[in-house]
Design an enzyme around this catalytic site. Structure first.
Site, PDB file in Angstrom:
ATOM      1  N   HIS A 178      39.568  56.656  86.507  1.00 22.81           N
ATOM      2  CA  HIS A 178      39.460  58.106  86.683  1.00 22.81           C
ATOM      3  C   HIS A 178      39.864  58.458  88.117  1.00 22.81           C
ATOM      4  O   HIS A 178      39.394  57.807  89.059  1.00 22.81           O
ATOM      5  CB  HIS A 178      38.019  58.546  86.394  1.00 22.81           C
ATOM      6  CG  HIS A 178      37.868  60.023  86.484  1.00 22.81           C
ATOM      7  ND1 HIS A 178      38.325  60.878  85.500  1.00 22.81           N
ATOM      8  CD2 HIS A 178      37.363  60.812  87.470  1.00 22.81           C
ATOM      9  CE1 HIS A 178      38.089  62.123  85.858  1.00 22.81           C
ATOM     10  NE2 HIS A 178      37.507  62.109  87.043  1.00 22.81           N
ATOM     11  N   ASN A 220      49.602  52.870  85.522  1.00 22.14           N
ATOM     12  CA  ASN A 220      48.451  51.957  85.640  1.00 22.14           C
ATOM     13  C   ASN A 220      48.608  50.754  84.722  1.00 22.14           C
ATOM     14  O   ASN A 220      48.316  49.623  85.096  1.00 22.14           O
ATOM     15  CB  ASN A 220      47.148  52.700  85.346  1.00 22.14           C
ATOM     16  CG  ASN A 220      46.624  53.434  86.558  1.00 22.14           C
ATOM     17  OD1 ASN A 220      46.164  52.823  87.510  1.00 22.14           O
ATOM     18  ND2 ASN A 220      46.741  54.760  86.546  1.00 22.14           N
ATOM     19  N   ILE A 246      39.372  61.534  73.837  1.00 23.98           N
ATOM     20  CA  ILE A 246      37.999  61.044  73.958  1.00 23.98           C
ATOM     21  C   ILE A 246      37.784  60.100  72.789  1.00 23.98           C
ATOM     22  O   ILE A 246      38.131  60.426  71.645  1.00 23.98           O
ATOM     23  CB  ILE A 246      36.999  62.216  73.897  1.00 23.98           C
ATOM     24  CG1 ILE A 246      37.205  63.093  75.132  1.00 23.98           C
ATOM     25  CG2 ILE A 246      35.560  61.713  73.815  1.00 23.98           C
ATOM     26  CD1 ILE A 246      36.392  64.361  75.122  1.00 23.98           C
TER      27      ILE A 246
HETATM   28  C1  GRF Z   1      45.940  58.415  86.225  1.00 25.50           C
HETATM   29  O1  GRF Z   1      45.832  59.273  87.324  1.00 25.50           O
HETATM   30  C2  GRF Z   1      44.580  58.043  85.703  1.00 25.50           C
HETATM   31  O2  GRF Z   1      43.615  57.966  86.704  1.00 25.50           O
HETATM   32  C3  GRF Z   1      44.260  59.167  84.772  1.00 25.50           C
HETATM   33  O3  GRF Z   1      45.482  59.502  84.169  1.00 25.50           O
HETATM   34  C4  GRF Z   1      46.563  59.116  85.021  1.00 25.50           C
HETATM   35  C5  GRF Z   1      47.438  58.211  84.216  1.00 25.50           C
HETATM   36  O4  GRF Z   1      48.601  57.844  84.889  1.00 25.50           O
HETATM   37  N1  GRF Z   1      43.215  58.781  83.836  1.00 25.50           N
HETATM   38  P1  GRF Z   1      49.503  56.646  84.359  1.00 25.50           P
HETATM   39  O5  GRF Z   1      49.877  56.982  82.918  1.00 25.50           O
HETATM   40  O6  GRF Z   1      48.721  55.395  84.452  1.00 25.50           O
HETATM   41  O7  GRF Z   1      50.717  56.645  85.249  1.00 25.50           O
END
Ligand code: GRF
Length: 205
Positions: free
Chosen positions: A114, A14, A97
């Protein structure tokens, strides 16, 4: 310009989609710093390759309180200009958290992704939860971070159909594709000041 800090713990896909979209779509935000709580997070290498400052604040074995840890994070963010006045903090697979004091200090300036349609399936393993529950649709949510976990005004959601033969893995892959689309979009909306918060609602103009 607005400064962006991204907090990660793992592979950082991400984070990568946000950083690449900033360049490609000319999002008016400066990617100032990527912080990981794990020294071996895959995302660190990606950020480095993209020329972004990286910093590790290891959480394993950290002796102080949660707030003391978060204060170290805030100090690094501040050093890179990601301040409560001029910053945006994106949690991108950051597996901690964060303390309510941190959230209050950066009020409506911390966002998270999420992998479920909140308020359904908060917490861990949301894709597995969705399959086991038998929902026909799931998806992902970008939202402001509140003092409670996986709460806070929703900025964007994307829906993904659950197939009869889906496993947590196959569903996660299709959801992740949507995550990579909506997270940069949310950063873009924030950077262009298109989001207004009214009570529980994030109103997009
Ligand atoms: C993603 O599925 C996100 O929604 C969740 O943790 C995962 C992280 O994946 N919070 P990345 O590290 O961004 O590949």
């Amino acid at each position: 310009m607005l400064n962006l800090g991204i907090l990660i713990s793992g592979r950082g896909s991400n984070m990568e989609s946000i950083l690449k979209s900033i360049k490609k779509k000319k999002i008016p935000i400066n990617p100032a710093i990527v912080i990981s709580n794990k020294p071996n997070a895959g995302g660190l290498k990606i950020a480095k390759k993209l020329g972004i400052h990286i910093e590790v604040i290891e959480s394993k074995g950290f002796k102080g309180s949660r707030w003391q840890y978060d204060k170290k994070v805030i100090a690094v963010l501040t050093k890179h200009g990601v301040t409560p006045r001029n910053g945006l903090v994106c949690l991108a697979g950051f597996m901690r958290i964060i303390n309510p004091e941190f959230v209050k200090k950066y009020k409506n300036r911390i966002i998270n992704i999420h992998p479920a349609l909140l308020p359904a399936f908060p917490g861990l393993d949301s894709q597995k939860q969705a399959i086991e529950y038998g929902t026909k649709y799931s998806g992902c949510t970008v939202h402001f971070v509140d003092t409670k976990m996986d709460l806070g005004p929703i900025i964007i959601q994307a829906v993904v159909k659950v197939k009869e033969n889906d496993t947590a893995d196959s569903l996660s892959k299709r959801i992740l594709k949507e995550e990579h689309r909506i997270y940069p979009e949310a950063v873009n909306l924030f950077a262009r000041k298109k989001i207004r918060i009214s009570g529980r609602r994030a109103i997009i103009s």
